[in-house]
Design an enzyme around this catalytic site. Structure first.
Site, PDB file in Angstrom:
ATOM      1  N   CYS A   1       0.838  -1.193   0.000  1.00 45.76           N
ATOM      2  CA  CYS A   1       0.000   0.000   0.000  1.00 45.76           C
ATOM      3  C   CYS A   1       0.881   1.255   0.000  1.00 45.76           C
ATOM      4  O   CYS A   1       2.091   1.173   0.139  1.00 45.76           O
ATOM      5  CB  CYS A   1      -0.911   0.000   1.212  1.00 45.76           C
ATOM      6  SG  CYS A   1      -0.028   0.184   2.777  1.00 45.76           S
TER       7      CYS A   1
ATOM      8  N   ALA B   1       3.234   1.605   2.809  1.00 42.50           N
ATOM      9  CA  ALA B   1       4.428   0.774   2.646  1.00 42.50           C
ATOM     10  C   ALA B   1       5.447   1.475   1.755  1.00 42.50           C
ATOM     11  O   ALA B   1       6.652   1.422   2.005  1.00 42.50           O
ATOM     12  CB  ALA B   1       4.057  -0.577   2.060  1.00 42.50           C
TER      13      ALA B   1
ATOM     14  N   ARG C   1      13.066  -4.925   5.788  1.00 46.29           N
ATOM     15  CA  ARG C   1      13.733  -4.647   4.522  1.00 46.29           C
ATOM     16  C   ARG C   1      15.247  -4.678   4.603  1.00 46.29           C
ATOM     17  O   ARG C   1      15.929  -4.564   3.614  1.00 46.29           O
ATOM     18  CB  ARG C   1      13.281  -3.296   3.973  1.00 46.29           C
ATOM     19  CG  ARG C   1      12.461  -3.447   2.715  1.00 46.29           C
ATOM     20  CD  ARG C   1      11.852  -2.141   2.321  1.00 46.29           C
ATOM     21  NE  ARG C   1      12.702  -1.365   1.441  1.00 46.29           N
ATOM     22  CZ  ARG C   1      12.802  -1.560   0.140  1.00 46.29           C
ATOM     23  NH1 ARG C   1      12.144  -2.515  -0.437  1.00 46.29           N
ATOM     24  NH2 ARG C   1      13.567  -0.788  -0.600  1.00 46.29           N
TER      25      ARG C   1
ATOM     26  N   HIS D   1       5.526   6.081  -2.881  1.00 44.62           N
ATOM     27  CA  HIS D   1       6.834   6.650  -3.223  1.00 44.62           C
ATOM     28  C   HIS D   1       6.655   8.101  -3.656  1.00 44.62           C
ATOM     29  O   HIS D   1       7.387   8.990  -3.243  1.00 44.62           O
ATOM     30  CB  HIS D   1       7.495   5.891  -4.374  1.00 44.62           C
ATOM     31  CG  HIS D   1       7.624   4.413  -4.161  1.00 44.62           C
ATOM     32  ND1 HIS D   1       7.465   3.507  -5.162  1.00 44.62           N
ATOM     33  CD2 HIS D   1       7.901   3.701  -3.059  1.00 44.62           C
ATOM     34  CE1 HIS D   1       7.635   2.293  -4.696  1.00 44.62           C
ATOM     35  NE2 HIS D   1       7.903   2.379  -3.407  1.00 44.62           N
TER      36      HIS D   1
HETATM   37  S1  SF4 Z   1      -1.000  -1.643   5.989  1.00 50.20           S
HETATM   38 FE1  SF4 Z   1      -2.013  -0.011   7.162  1.00 50.20          FE
HETATM   39  S2  SF4 Z   1      -1.811   1.799   5.855  1.00 50.20           S
HETATM   40 FE2  SF4 Z   1      -1.474   0.012   4.539  1.00 50.20          FE
HETATM   41  S3  SF4 Z   1      -3.486  -0.491   3.651  1.00 50.20           S
HETATM   42 FE3  SF4 Z   1      -3.232  -1.714   5.538  1.00 50.20          FE
HETATM   43  S4  SF4 Z   1      -4.192  -0.468   7.136  1.00 50.20           S
HETATM   44 FE4  SF4 Z   1      -3.829   0.892   5.415  1.00 50.20          FE
END
Ligand code: SF4
Lengths: 75, 489
Positions: free
Chosen positions: B61, B64, B95, B194
């Site tokens: 996402c 991330a 990572r 990014h």
């Molecule tokens: S990891 Fe966290 S920020 Fe990313 S989609 Fe899931 S809930 Fe949303």
């Protein structure tokens, strides 16, 4: 209308970049490319055409301008 | 197995698409292609589109992309995962961005800071909690040089004003506090994260030292888009320094806030991961007139090519030194190739990774006599595929945002000798009996960049491919009559 960036590519040609869509392509022709007038209609290698208001004089590259896509609006 | 012809590869794609319902089939067909040097990339693969519900995607996402990739490795800043605890905790230290520093004192890379949202924070808003948290951080970790607020999904949904909290905290503590609107639901993958992170750097960091003095040299460069996974940026940096350049900043592996702030003073930006940091490079080119150049430090052929390309921006003394560097490492690289090439020659590889790797590592495999027969990006865009088409052989497979099903079917038919992809794919393919390398964080190995990295890369590939375990996967009672003792030789 979209903000596009024009820069000088590695191969020496003008290169067109549309952020977010990440469309990057060489510009094969630009309507005005003289020291007095720079801009107008441009054609990309993939054939699509864009237009931006010509600037007075050649700008320092890269430059971001507001441009409009001309012709066939596919996807 | 012999390489597939163009027709066979096309047939394979059709065969795989067959099982989908009509609508999904039409959509997925656009993401799969046979590489064709003549065709233009835009026509051949559609990319950066929303994944279809129901297909197994491997994407992350936006959070991330920002916290995990771009901001996370900046070691002297504290990155708050703002929202519920899971997003940060489950991705913590995964990572392997190496750094120098004392964790918890002046470096914070492997730690997880979170505002740990509860129901009442969702209902009443979390701004107060955030302000309190920043105060606590200042007290407990006074040597931090700045803070970033990495928004998780709920922050955008409940409309918290993290910008106001940041401004207040900046005024109170006199430190850079950066709000990043990288809620996970933005965009179709980590890729937009990014971009958002780059924009945050642009808005809150890059101009901070614009009129401050800085002792410049004519040979200042910045490494952009190297996350120092397993030490990648270090094995790159020593080469640049050996050729006479001064590395002012590392973005962002083992990097610091001060390095980022000083980057507008460099002469040239060296861009490794184009996907995650081209935005800020373009911005610096426009605002400060700093040119940027893409390079590739995987495998001696590409390293030498890239060193020369970088040197071409500088004077003859640098160019001469570059030739010395290449000459110095050439025999070492030849030794590596002599040792491993006979063991790896002709082996076929399929890749499915993110960022720059689907195209950048091709050269390193080719240096070892191996061939990449299929490649694809998790979150690539058009410009990535355009760069990839040239690197890949004709009639090889290209797959964008590949689904679990497609990838498995491709592998069954193409029968590669090695697969390079992520941890989620690793065990599936290993159980299918195919050697596998986790190519996101180098399978707990690395570095793979630069000359030193190539020696490790070659060893790892050999170790994986020629591991004796692959010949013992079939239990003795299922083996054909002749005992397979010879295979161990
Ligand atoms: S990891 Fe966290 S920020 Fe990313 S989609 Fe899931 S809930 Fe949303």
């Amino acid at each position: 209308m979209a903000n596009i960036m024009i820069r000088r590519g590695d191969n020496g040609a003008l290169s067109f970049y549309l952020p977010k869509k990440d469309l990057e392509d060489d510009i094969v022709s630009l309507e005005f490319e003289t020291p007095q007038r720079w801009g107008g209609e441009l054609v990309l290698k993939d054939g699509s055409r864009w237009h931006f208001e010509p600037l007075e004089g050649e700008p320092r590259l890269p430059i971001t301008v507001r441009a409009r896509r001309l012709g066939g609006e596919d996807d | 197995m012999a390489t597939l012809t163009r027709e066979e590869t096309e047939a394979l794609i059709q065969e795989v698409l067959e099982v989908y319902p009509e609508k999904a089939k039409k959509d997925r067909a656009k993401h799969l292609a046979v590489n064709d040097h003549e065709a233009n990339a835009k026509k051949c693969v559609t990319s950066n589109r929303k994944s279809l519900p129901g297909v197994m995607t491997i994407r992350g996402c936006a959070y991330a992309g920002s916290k995990g990739v771009v901001w996370g490795p900046i070691k002297d800043m504290i990155h708050i995962s703002h929202g519920p605890v899971g997003c940060g905790q489950y991705s913590r230290a995964g990572r392997r961005n190496y750094y120098v520093g004392v964790t918890g004192i002046n470096a914070f890379g492997e730690m997880n800071f979170t505002s740990d949202f509860q129901e009442r924070d969702i209902v009443f808003g979390g701004d107060k909690k955030l302000a309190k948290l920043i105060g606590e951080i200042e007290k407990l970790f006074p040597l931090n040089n700045g803070i970033t607020i990495q928004s998780e999904c709920p922050i955008g949904l409940i409309g918290d004003d993290i910008e106001a909290v940041s401004k207040k905290a900046t005024a109170e503590f006199g430190k850079t506090v950066v709000p990043v609107r990288c809620e996970g639901f933005r965009g179709v993958s980590q890729s937009l994260g990014h971009h958002i992170a780059n924009d945050a750097v642009r808005d809150w960091v890059i101009g901070n030292r614009d009129n401050k003095p800085f002792e410049q040299t004519a040979y200042d460069v910045a490494i952009i888009g190297d996350y120092n996974i397993g030490g990648d940026a270090w094995s790159s940096r020593i080469l640049l320094e050996e050729m006479g350049l001064r590395v002012v900043a590392q973005w962002s592996g083992d990097g610091t806030l001060a390095e980022m702030e000083n980057t507008p003073k460099v002469k040239l930006n060296l861009l490794h991961c184009y996907r995650s940091m081209n935005y800020i490079s373009r911005h610096m080119e426009e605002k400060y007139g700093i040119p940027w150049v893409e390079y590739n430090f995987f495998g001696p052929t590409k390293v030498a090519e890239s060193l020369r390309k970088i040197a071409s921006f500088f004077d003859d003394s640098i160019k001469a030194k570059t030739e010395e560097v290449i000459a110095k490492y050439q025999p070492m690289m030849q030794a590596v190739i002599d040792k491993y090439k006979p063991r790896l020659q002709g082996k076929r590889v399929m890749l499915y990774v993110g960022g720059l790797r689907p195209r950048h590592v091709i050269g390193a495999y080719e240096d070892l006599g191996m061939e990449v027969v299929g490649t694809g990006y998790e979150f690539g865009h058009n410009d990535d595929y355009e760069r990839t088409v040239k690197e890949m052989g004709n009639a090889t497979l290209l797959y964008d945002d590949v689904t679990g099903f497609e990838f498995e079917e491709f592998v069954k038919k193409v029968k590669p000798d090695l697969i390079g992809s992520g941890i989620k794919e690793k065990y599936i393919f290993q159980k299918m009996g195919i050697p596998f390398r986790q190519m996101h964080s180098w399978d707990y190995s690395g570095p793979y960049h630069g000359y030193d990295g190539f020696a490790i890369f070659a060893r790892d590939m050999d170790m994986t491919l020629n591991n004796p375990c692959w010949s013992t996967l079939t239990p003795p009672w299922k083996k054909p009559q002749a005992p397979a003792l010879a295979a161990a030789a």
